[in-house]
Design an enzyme around this catalytic site. Structure first.
Site, mmCIF file in Angstrom:
data_model
loop_
_atom_site.group_PDB
_atom_site.id
_atom_site.type_symbol
_atom_site.label_atom_id
_atom_site.label_comp_id
_atom_site.label_asym_id
_atom_site.label_seq_id
_atom_site.Cartn_x
_atom_site.Cartn_y
_atom_site.Cartn_z
ATOM 1 N N GLY A 128 0.827 -1.217 0.000
ATOM 2 C CA GLY A 128 0.000 0.000 0.000
ATOM 3 C C GLY A 128 0.853 1.256 0.000
ATOM 4 N N GLY A 187 6.074 25.148 4.887
ATOM 5 C CA GLY A 187 5.633 24.657 3.582
ATOM 6 C C GLY A 187 4.125 24.782 3.456
ATOM 7 N N GLU A 225 5.400 29.874 4.414
ATOM 8 C CA GLU A 225 5.614 29.499 3.006
ATOM 9 C C GLU A 225 6.608 30.454 2.355
ATOM 10 O OE1 GLU A 225 4.781 27.145 0.589
ATOM 11 O OE2 GLU A 225 5.912 28.471 -0.729
ATOM 12 N N VAL A 270 7.978 20.419 3.059
ATOM 13 C CA VAL A 270 8.517 21.242 1.965
ATOM 14 C C VAL A 270 8.738 20.421 0.692
ATOM 15 C CG1 VAL A 270 9.596 22.958 3.475
ATOM 16 C CG2 VAL A 270 10.872 20.902 2.816
ATOM 17 N N HIS A 300 -30.490 18.517 -10.766
ATOM 18 C CA HIS A 300 -30.802 19.542 -9.778
ATOM 19 C C HIS A 300 -31.438 18.873 -8.565
ATOM 20 C CE1 HIS A 300 -31.995 23.365 -8.087
ATOM 21 N NE2 HIS A 300 -33.196 22.837 -7.854
HETATM 22 P P1 NAI Z 1 4.566 20.649 -2.258
HETATM 23 O O1 NAI Z 1 5.603 20.666 -3.309
HETATM 24 O O2 NAI Z 1 3.139 20.565 -2.612
HETATM 25 O O3 NAI Z 1 4.715 21.951 -1.351
HETATM 26 C C1 NAI Z 1 5.898 22.292 -0.679
HETATM 27 C C2 NAI Z 1 5.807 23.757 -0.331
HETATM 28 O O4 NAI Z 1 6.882 24.101 0.514
HETATM 29 C C3 NAI Z 1 5.907 24.674 -1.557
HETATM 30 O O5 NAI Z 1 4.850 25.585 -1.490
HETATM 31 C C4 NAI Z 1 7.276 25.321 -1.392
HETATM 32 O O6 NAI Z 1 7.302 26.627 -1.936
HETATM 33 C C5 NAI Z 1 7.425 25.342 0.114
HETATM 34 N N1 NAI Z 1 8.798 25.382 0.596
HETATM 35 C C6 NAI Z 1 9.868 24.696 0.129
HETATM 36 N N2 NAI Z 1 10.967 24.958 0.876
HETATM 37 C C7 NAI Z 1 10.579 25.837 1.838
HETATM 38 C C8 NAI Z 1 11.248 26.473 2.931
HETATM 39 N N3 NAI Z 1 12.540 26.251 3.179
HETATM 40 N N4 NAI Z 1 10.533 27.316 3.717
HETATM 41 C C9 NAI Z 1 9.215 27.516 3.495
HETATM 42 N N5 NAI Z 1 8.526 26.934 2.476
HETATM 43 C C10 NAI Z 1 9.201 26.095 1.674
HETATM 44 O O7 NAI Z 1 5.014 19.468 -1.270
HETATM 45 P P2 NAI Z 1 4.249 18.778 -0.066
HETATM 46 O O8 NAI Z 1 3.121 19.612 0.416
HETATM 47 O O9 NAI Z 1 5.316 18.412 0.914
HETATM 48 O O10 NAI Z 1 3.667 17.485 -0.738
HETATM 49 C C11 NAI Z 1 4.546 16.522 -1.325
HETATM 50 C C12 NAI Z 1 3.869 15.776 -2.450
HETATM 51 O O11 NAI Z 1 2.805 14.982 -1.982
HETATM 52 C C13 NAI Z 1 3.291 16.740 -3.487
HETATM 53 O O12 NAI Z 1 3.658 16.296 -4.765
HETATM 54 C C14 NAI Z 1 1.814 16.616 -3.301
HETATM 55 O O13 NAI Z 1 1.101 16.800 -4.508
HETATM 56 C C15 NAI Z 1 1.642 15.204 -2.752
HETATM 57 N N6 NAI Z 1 0.455 15.170 -1.900
HETATM 58 C C16 NAI Z 1 -0.774 15.093 -2.480
HETATM 59 C C17 NAI Z 1 -1.917 15.135 -1.706
HETATM 60 C C18 NAI Z 1 -3.251 15.076 -2.370
HETATM 61 O O14 NAI Z 1 -3.312 14.705 -3.527
HETATM 62 N N7 NAI Z 1 -4.324 15.462 -1.702
HETATM 63 C C19 NAI Z 1 -1.847 15.246 -0.252
HETATM 64 C C20 NAI Z 1 -0.522 15.389 0.229
HETATM 65 C C21 NAI Z 1 0.569 15.335 -0.567
#
Ligand code: NAI
Length: 464
Positions: free
Chosen positions: A36, A175, A198, A264, A437
């Site tokens: 998983g 992040g 962020e 992040v 609807h």
């Molecule tokens: P992310 O890439 O979505 O976001 C990371 C964020 O951290 C960005 O906005 C970036 O600008 C910021 N960042 C980077 N370094 C930083 C720093 N030093 N200080 C402050 N901000 C900083 O990555 P995230 O949220 O960790 O997710 C990882 C992966 O998992 C992504 O590809 C996401 O799409 C996936 N995911 C998908 C979900 C869903 O489909 N619902 C749920 C959770 C994760």
């Protein structure tokens, strides 16, 4: 009979294994932890289980405006965690059952390439498996930052954030991406003081800018604090928790919180896979692949997070299917532009196709249509009409380029938009598809009408 070995049992790997078995291959799946992968065990499923509990809590504690009054509502956090674990266990067992029913042999232990056509499985029962094709599906792991104080107790990653012993009184999240925002919504709903730090000027960078701004405003109204354009410099021990030292422009801010979650981004998991020895090409930590998810080594494929193309479970599954179909000589079809992205805040966020920013950057001629959910009866009933549907369509032919939703059931509604992209549908075809609807889906038809300036349930823009 062709032999396929899949390394990694997440939603990429186990789906690839099942598809390969359906196509008549002899399939072996190597998994060192839990079947998983991240999705079922420490990602999509447990977060959504906790977010659902948060939604229920919010519903009973905020039901008065709907005429539902409940006194003395408490959160039994251990029971919330137990329910989350029960859902995860049931799904993991379900997938194990599916693998067995499809005749897939599961090997427990770490797998690594032992040549272009062999996988060495370590652990308690080491064995070398010969293969005609190998599918790398090892996923990703959280990016770790090396700021001073990164190893203090209380600085956590998303896995730890899923199993905190209690709801923290306060939480700082570094992040403002998908993980950061979902955990912010989750712990705020359970009463924590939450601050999101962020780096960029806006949260949720890949989301359509207009929608991301609406989501931010909505979450801010619920009491989540956002520091954008802000960088975490250091974490120090404080008397009542931890203090994050944050640089925002030329200001320095101190945020004290019980826990600090680092979210992040994630990076492909490639260590210990024997990729270098086998000559598999990598680029900035990602395994490079072609349109069939084949690496530079014939017979070796890489699917899901490990190729770094798009880190979403459903994308990994689709890539896994395409890769094994290609490996087994079938014509594979993978339509990457139909992959929806979903965020499980309340209300939800979902999008597919181009954002307005990407359409602009590509120099496309486009029109937008926006329908505010305040004009949709069902959305008004369910969540006070917060949110909107936004459609981006080609200016000349009206082809749908992107659909972005912030509102109740967005993550389910986006399926219609993904199908519209798959079928190369036009605005006119969405308009003439009759939506039931009262449903929130009516807003998709209305947003399509809005592209033509003719929404029924929203007043026309005033002519000057
Ligand atoms: P992310 O890439 O979505 O976001 C990371 C964020 O951290 C960005 O906005 C970036 O600008 C910021 N960042 C980077 N370094 C930083 C720093 N030093 N200080 C402050 N901000 C900083 O990555 P995230 O949220 O960790 O997710 C990882 C992966 O998992 C992504 O590809 C996401 O799409 C996936 N995911 C998908 C979900 C869903 O489909 N619902 C749920 C959770 C994760």
């Amino acid at each position: 009979m062709k032999r396929i070995v899949v390394i990694g049992g997440g939603p990429g790997g186990y789906v690839a294994a099942i598809r390969a078995a359906q196509l008549g291959a002899e399939v072996r799946l190597v998994e060192s932890e839990h079947i998983g992968g991240t999705c079922l065990n420490v990602g999509c499923i447990p977060t959504k289980a906790l977010l659902h509990a948060a939604e229920l809590y919010h519903a009973v504690t905020h039901g008065a405006s709907h005429g539902i009054k409940a006194g003395n509502v408490t959160v039994d956090w251990q029971a919330v965690l137990a329910r989350k674990r029960a859902v995860v266990t049931r799904l993991v067992r379900g997938v194990e059952g599916l693998l067995k029913a499809n005749g897939v042999t599961v090997h427990r232990g770490p797998g690594a390439l032992a040549g272009p056509r062999a996988v060495a499985v370590g652990g308690e029962n080491p064995v070398t498996l010969e293969a005609d094709a190998i599918i790398l599906a090892t996923g990703s792991e959280p990016v770790r930052l090396n700021f001073p104080g990164h190893d203090l107790p209380g600085v956590i990653d998303s896995t730890a954030a899923l199993a905190l012993p209690a709801v923290p009184a306060s939480l700082a999240i570094v992040g403002g991406g998908v993980i950061g925002v979902e955990f912010a919504a989750l712990y705020r709903a359970f009463g924590a003081e939450v601050t999101v730090i962020e780096m960029l000027p806006q949260i949720l960078p890949p989301v359509d800018g207009e929608i991301a701004a609406l989501v931010r405003a909505h979450l801010a109204k619920q009491g989540i604090k956002f520091l954008t354009g802000a960088r975490l410099d250091e974490v120090k021990q404080a008397a009542n928790g931890l203090t994050a030292i944050v640089a925002a422009g030329d200001q320095s801010e101190e945020i004290t919180a019980e826990k600090i979650l680092i979210a992040v981004g994630r990076r492909p998991r490639t260590a210990g896979l024997g990729l270098e020895a086998a000559g598999v090409a990598l680029e900035r930590g990602r395994v490079t692949v072609d349109a069939n998810f084949a690496t530079n080594i014939p017979g070796v494929y890489a699917i899901g997070d490990v190729n770094g193309l798009i880190m979403l479970a459903h994308a990994a599954s689709a890539q896994g299917i395409a890769a094994v179909e290609h490996a087994l000589g079938h014509r594979a079809a993978y339509h990457g532009h139909t992959i929806p992205a979903c965020i499980y805040t309340s209300p939800e966020v979902a999008g597919v196709g181009l954002t307005e920013e990407t359409a602009k950057a590509r120099g496309l001629a486009y029109h937008t249509g926006i329908f505010p959910l305040a004009g949709n009866g069902k959305a008004l009933i369910e969540s006070g009409g917060t949110g909107q549907v936004k459609i981006i369509a080609g200016a000349k032919h009206g082809e749908i380029l992107g659909v972005h939703i912030f509102g109740p059931r967005a993550t389910d509604l986006i399926a219609e938009a993904a199908l519209a992209l798959r079928l190369e549908a036009t605005v006119d075809e969405l308009i003439t598809t009759i939506h039931a609807h009262p449903t929130v889906s009516e807003a998709i038809g209305e947003a399509a009408l809005a592209v033509t300036g003719a929404a029924i349930h929203w007043p026309p823009a005033r002519k000057s």
